[in-house]
Design a protein around this motif. Sequence first.
Motif, PDB file in Angstrom:
ATOM      1  N   LEU A   1       0.822  -1.221   0.000  1.00  0.00           N
ATOM      2  CA  LEU A   1       0.000   0.000   0.000  1.00  0.00           C
ATOM      3  C   LEU A   1       0.854   1.270   0.000  1.00  0.00           C
ATOM      4  O   LEU A   1       0.378   2.335  -0.384  1.00  0.00           O
ATOM      5  CB  LEU A   1      -0.942   0.007   1.210  1.00  0.00           C
TER       6      LEU A   1
ATOM      7  N   TYR B   1       0.797   2.944  -3.153  1.00  0.00           N
ATOM      8  CA  TYR B   1      -0.474   3.524  -3.627  1.00  0.00           C
ATOM      9  C   TYR B   1      -1.019   4.533  -2.606  1.00  0.00           C
ATOM     10  O   TYR B   1      -2.090   4.325  -2.034  1.00  0.00           O
ATOM     11  CB  TYR B   1      -1.515   2.423  -3.864  1.00  0.00           C
TER      12      TYR B   1
ATOM     13  N   THR C   1      -2.393   7.258  -2.949  1.00  0.00           N
ATOM     14  CA  THR C   1      -3.608   7.980  -3.366  1.00  0.00           C
ATOM     15  C   THR C   1      -4.866   7.144  -3.195  1.00  0.00           C
ATOM     16  O   THR C   1      -5.951   7.566  -3.546  1.00  0.00           O
ATOM     17  CB  THR C   1      -3.495   8.409  -4.844  1.00  0.00           C
ATOM     18  N   LYS C   2      -4.714   5.933  -2.699  1.00  0.00           N
ATOM     19  CA  LYS C   2      -5.896   5.075  -2.532  1.00  0.00           C
ATOM     20  C   LYS C   2      -6.062   4.646  -1.072  1.00  0.00           C
ATOM     21  O   LYS C   2      -5.845   3.481  -0.713  1.00  0.00           O
ATOM     22  CB  LYS C   2      -5.769   3.848  -3.431  1.00  0.00           C
TER      23      LYS C   2
ATOM     24  N   TRP D   1      -8.604   4.133   0.678  1.00  0.00           N
ATOM     25  CA  TRP D   1      -9.687   3.177   0.973  1.00  0.00           C
ATOM     26  C   TRP D   1      -9.185   1.739   1.005  1.00  0.00           C
ATOM     27  O   TRP D   1      -9.854   0.850   1.532  1.00  0.00           O
ATOM     28  CB  TRP D   1     -10.803   3.310  -0.068  1.00  0.00           C
ATOM     29  N   MET D   2      -7.976   1.520   0.450  1.00  0.00           N
ATOM     30  CA  MET D   2      -7.457   0.146   0.433  1.00  0.00           C
ATOM     31  C   MET D   2      -6.977  -0.320   1.810  1.00  0.00           C
ATOM     32  O   MET D   2      -6.912  -1.505   2.077  1.00  0.00           O
ATOM     33  CB  MET D   2      -6.318   0.031  -0.581  1.00  0.00           C
TER      34      MET D   2
END
Lengths: 258, 204
Positions: free
Chosen positions: A87, A90, A92-93, A95-96
Amino acid sequence: MLLCPDGQRSSADAIGQRTRSVVRRIRSGVVAVALLSLWGCASTPAPAPTARPFDDVRRLAIIVSGESALSVVGHDAEPGRTFDEILAWYPTKPWMRPLADLVHKGINRARELGRTATISGSIDDLAPRTIVAASMARTLRASGWFDEIRTLEREPTAEDRWRDDAVVRVMVPTWGLVRVREDPDLVAGFAEVRGYLMAPGTGVIRWEASQDVTAPEQFPLDAFKKDHDFARQQLVDILERAGQRLASELMYARSAGR
Amino acid sequence: MRPRGLAPVSLVLALTLAGCAMTTALDVGYPEQGANRALLASAAPRRVQISDVVDHRMETARVGTKPKDGGDIVTSRPVVDIVREALGVEMSKNRHVLVSDRPDVVLTAAVEVFRLDAVQGYRSLQYVGEAIIALTVVDGSTGDTLLTRRYVGIRRREVDKPDESQWREVLDTALARAMHDLATDPDLVAAVGGSRAPSARPAT
């Protein structure tokens, strides 16, 4: 030493004094910071436990109470740690992350159930609360402090209710094996136990304790999986130890404040 | 120009901060305020000498390592002093008199384990503090051994937000549990009273 005209020397003296003054102030500040750092390293004293004495209690009933769940607690860092590394690529995500947490919990819950199933077959007939209560009663009897100690599997009947000076309710919410060491991975028997003492009919709690009881001996999990007799003995031992612990804490608090 | 006076002070500060990051000293102890009069007070008051408290730990330089940076966790006082003091607190609290000569009974103790371990989970950390003290009670006049027993205190604690204050709590509690078992052991009561007691409960 350099000899200078008076004017130059007084000017140099003034600069020297200012510099020394600044150095003194900085030094004081640095010493203060150092002292505060050292102070920060120490911790504050633990508060003294409080308890109400109950050394008038001579007849005691120990009543088992609540549900008990067997579990093998792994405290696994994986796969959550690997998810975190992935993660990090990432950002920018966001919600993961909660999703990764859920997956981690799900996988480890399934692992825990699997491990528990491998040892539960050998101990299906064990009654953890009864073993803890019996061990507690034995330890309390050995003290010679009580005239009568009885263990009950259910609440006393109405006519039996006033027979005891106090009742101790004993609960064993969880018990089983817990990982206590990394590299190598070792597990030990554990039991979470709670006890509280109250005078019958009053609802007044005069003592209560929660104890995380852990076996001193540590083994690889495989030792429990392969040898069911060994697993059974270790778990009986930890439940008995839990009863002794509760009894010790109860006796220790008996004359608190006297 | 850099004032010369600052150099040693900066060095002290740097060493202090570096020491704080690498080694943490815990003020572990067994405060008298937390001790109660217990079963041990059932024996008639005796003159008790705490002679030797020896360190039998495999690793004596530290009690644990910090989960984050691997730095040492140590106690601010020697572990044997902490245990000697804890024994003294229990004996005094239970009405026995600590003496240095002509004792009725002599206590010797070996600290076998005094340690803090950590198991890193995903979003949590579990600490396990352990104190194992082997105690021997000897008759002060005859030199006969009256009791040898091992007292084990273990504290296990799971935390979501690790904090240095938890290290001390875990070790304090482990020591306190060992001391509470000691102070409520009927065999120790008999031994301090001067008799060799049959084992009423298995060594923990």
